[in-house]
Structures are given as structure tokens and as C-alpha cells.
Design an enzyme around this catalytic site. Structure first.
Site, PDB file in Angstrom:
ATOM      1  N   CYS A 116       8.665   2.692  16.511  1.00  0.00           N
ATOM      2  CA  CYS A 116       9.474   1.721  17.253  1.00  0.00           C
ATOM      3  C   CYS A 116       8.599   1.078  18.326  1.00  0.00           C
ATOM      4  CB  CYS A 116      10.664   2.434  17.902  1.00  0.00           C
ATOM      5  SG  CYS A 116      11.534   1.424  19.108  1.00  0.00           S
TER       6      CYS A 116
ATOM      7  N   HIS B 111      -6.018   7.411  12.325  1.00  0.00           N
ATOM      8  CA  HIS B 111      -5.672   5.983  12.220  1.00  0.00           C
ATOM      9  C   HIS B 111      -4.246   5.776  11.712  1.00  0.00           C
ATOM     10  CE1 HIS B 111     -10.226   4.926  12.052  1.00  0.00           C
ATOM     11  NE2 HIS B 111      -9.815   5.155  13.263  1.00  0.00           N
TER      12      HIS B 111
ATOM     13  N   ARG C  50       0.838  -1.207   0.000  1.00  0.00           N
ATOM     14  CA  ARG C  50       0.000   0.000   0.000  1.00  0.00           C
ATOM     15  C   ARG C  50       0.873   1.257   0.000  1.00  0.00           C
ATOM     16  NH1 ARG C  50      -4.049  -0.718   4.813  1.00  0.00           N
ATOM     17  NH2 ARG C  50      -4.917   1.252   4.030  1.00  0.00           N
TER      18      ARG C  50
ATOM     19  N   ALA D  44     -17.472  12.385  -4.641  1.00  0.00           N
ATOM     20  CA  ALA D  44     -16.903  13.511  -3.884  1.00  0.00           C
ATOM     21  C   ALA D  44     -16.311  14.586  -4.796  1.00  0.00           C
ATOM     22  CB  ALA D  44     -15.832  12.994  -2.927  1.00  0.00           C
TER      23      ALA D  44
ATOM     24  N   ASN E 290      -8.125   8.072   6.794  1.00  0.00           N
ATOM     25  CA  ASN E 290      -7.269   7.550   5.727  1.00  0.00           C
ATOM     26  C   ASN E 290      -5.802   7.581   6.144  1.00  0.00           C
ATOM     27  OD1 ASN E 290      -9.698   7.461   4.402  1.00  0.00           O
ATOM     28  ND2 ASN E 290      -9.298   9.275   3.139  1.00  0.00           N
TER      29      ASN E 290
END
Ligand SMILES: CC(C)NC(=O)[C@H](Cc1c[nH]c2ccccc12)NC(=O)[C@H](CCCC/N=C(/NCCC(=O)O)S[C@H]1O[C@H](COP(=O)(O)OP(=O)(O)OC[C@H]2O[C@@H](n3cnc4c(N)ncnc43)[C@H](O)[C@@H]2O)[C@@H](O)[C@H]1O)NC(=O)OCc1ccccc1
Length: 231
Positions: free
Chosen positions: A120, A112, A55, A222, A88
Site C-alpha cells: 500500500c 529487491h 511476470r 548453475a 530475484n
């Protein structure tokens, strides 16, 4: 006028970033539990690191769209309180801001986490991370630490919740854009905004299961409905 904007995968869909709930419930072919939980990472770090490496790499193939730019433009000219909270983990809101109004302050919270950051496991130090992470990636910050994606997985506490809750308490206008409202605590923000007496608007491809919680709904892609709505 204090404005809080919440965005989800729908705002990046037209940039080519897949949204979450594919018809088979799988997320890009993976069970969510397997790739977006601390337990999944403990069980198979190679699978999870590879999932996020893919991703992260694909971010190079996508660009901000008219919806991201309309929000960055609004932030630049809004003279009241403005906070953009995104679920996102892509960097398209950040890039749109850098394009549209680099000199302006931009209150953006990735509640998120972010694909382009790693953390770490021992010290909690967060660093910019444009490249791949190894399955068992030694931490440069702590001898016993390992580097993991700086992403909030299911069962983990989202980032900057105090700042978000404080902004919702003094919110006059709440916009929810491109999100299905399936995941908490983000799905509960509309209730907090209503309690603060804010006007609430849902902007989405189609009405979501929580549409009745909003004073108004604006429906369509959108990139088509957001620029005129924010103009
Ligand atoms: C499944 C769900 C029921 N489970 C949860 O909500 C869980 C558990 C839970 C907590 N409270 C609850 C209460 C009730 C039930 C369950 C819970 N929540 C948690 O575990 C959270 C952590 C959740 C975060 C997990 N990580 C993500 N992402 C990072 C990973 C990664 O990305 O790899 S969640 C991830 O899924 C969610 C996906 O939703 P959307 O973005 O809305 O995407 P979706 O595809 O669903 O919908 C897209 C929408 O766009 C529309 N659309 C499509 N194209 C367009 C278009 N072109 N234009 C406009 N709209 C469009 C579509 O119509 C659709 O409506 C996002 O949040 C996204 O970030 N942690 C927590 O609660 O900690 C404690 C706590 C809480 C508060 C304070 C202290 C402690």
C-alpha cells in the site's frame, strides 16, 4: 562457519525466467527506466502494473531447478550461520525450500522484493498478491492508498539492508551465484565480505566484470556446477 549466499537472475535462467541484460539493453522490450523506477510508475502506472502482472502470471509456468534445490538442501544441513540473499523477485528459492526441507528454518531475504506481494503506497502494508494489479488499484489498507508491486525499483532502498550488512560483517564464506554484479548495493557485498576476512567464490556461467574481486571462480550453468560444488 557463517555463510552468506547472494543469487541473481542466472540461478533462475534454466527454469525459464529471463535474465536482465538482453543484448539490446531492453528488459523484455522495455526501457528499465520506464518500468522499474518510481518515476516510471508515476508517469505510466498501467504500463508498469501490466509489466509486473505478466511476470507474476508467468511464475505459474516455471519450476525450481537443481541449483535452487541444492541451495535449499545446503541450508537444511548447514550447522553454522546461513543467510541466502536473492536479488530475484521470483519465488523459486521459496518453492525449492518448501519441496526440500519444509520443516527447517530458511533464512532467505528478497532484497529487491517479491512478485507475489503488493504494498500500500499510503500505509506501507505488504500483502500476498497472487493476482493482477489494476493501473489505479485502490488499497484495502488505507482510504487514500494505492496498491503497487512490492518490488524495489532503481533509486529505492533495498529491503532488510541492516540484517544483510550484519551477516556480511561476521561472514566466513561468501558465495555469489548467477549475478553479473551490475547493480548496487548487491554488487558491493563481496567487498564487505572480504573486509570481514571471508573466503569469496563466484559461481557463474562465465567470469563477470568483478571476477578479480573473488578468491575463486567456478564457471558453467548453475544446475551443473552448483550441486557438486555444494555437495
Ligand atoms: C544500473 C546500476 C549501475 N544502478 C544501480 O546500481 C542503482 C544506483 C546506484 C546505487 N549505488 C550505486 C553505485 C554506483 C553506481 C550506481 C549506483 N542501484 C539502485 O538504485 C538501488 C536499487 C537497485 C534495485 C533495482 N531493482 C532490481 N530488481 C527489482 C526490479 C525487478 O526485478 O523488476 S535490480 C535487478 O537488476 C539486477 C540484475 O542483475 P542480475 O540478477 O545479476 O542479472 P543479469 O542478467 O545482469 O546477470 C545474470 C548473470 O547470470 C549469468 N547466467 C546466465 N545464465 C546462467 C546460468 N544458467 N547459470 C549460471 N549463471 C548464469 C550471466 O552470465 C550473468 O552474469 C538484479 O539486482 C535485479 O534484481 N538502490 C539504491 O542504491 O538505493 C540507495 C541505497 C543503497 C544502499 C543502502 C541504502 C540506500
Amino acid at each position: 562457519m557463517n555463510l552468506v549466499v547472494l543469487t541473481g537472475a542466472g540461478v533462475s535462467a534454466e527454469s525459464g525466467v529471463p535474465t536482465f541484460r538482453a543484448s539490446d539493453g531492453l528488459w523484455e522490450g522495455h526501457r528499465i527506466e520506464a518500468v522499474a523506477t518510481p518515476e516510471g510508475f508515476a508517469a505510466d502506472p498501467a504500463l508498469v502494473q501490466d509489466f509486473y502482472n505478466q511476470r507474476r502470471r508467468r511464475l505459474g509456468d516455471v519450476q525450481p531447478n537443481a541449483a535452487h534445490r541444492a541451495l535449499a538442501d545446503l541450508a537444511a544441513r548447514w550447522d553454522g550461520g546461513f543467510l541466502l540473499v536473492t536479488q530475484n523477485v521470483d519465488d523459486l528459492h521459496d518453492r525449492a525450500h518448501a519441496e526440500v526441507a519444509p520443516a527447517k528454518r530458511f533464512e532467505l531475504i528478497h532484497m529487491h522484493g517479491e512478485l507475489l506481494k503488493a504494498r500500500c503506497t499510503a500505509s506501507g502494508v505488504v500483502s500476498d498478491w497472487p493476482g493482477d494489479l489494476l493501473a489505479d488499484h485502490p488499497s484495502p489498507h488505507h482510504p487514500g492508498g494505492r496498491m503497487r508491486p512490492h518490488i524495489v525499483w532503481f533509486g529505492e532502498i533495498p529491503l532488510e539492508m541492516e540484517r544483510i550488512e550484519a551477516a556480511l560483517e561476521r561472514c566466513d564464506l561468501f558465495l555469489s551465484i548467477g549475478t553479473s554484479g551490475a547493480v548496487y548495493p548487491a554488487a558491493g557485498f563481496v567487498q564487505s565480505a572480504r573486509m570481514a576476512g571471508a573466503r569469496t567464490v563466484e559461481i557463474n556461467l562465465e567470469p563477470t566484470p568483478g571476477a578479480r574481486l573473488f578468491d575463486e571462480g567456478v564457471y558453467g550453468p548453475a544446475t551443473q556446477v552448483l550441486p557438486p560444488f555444494l555437495a
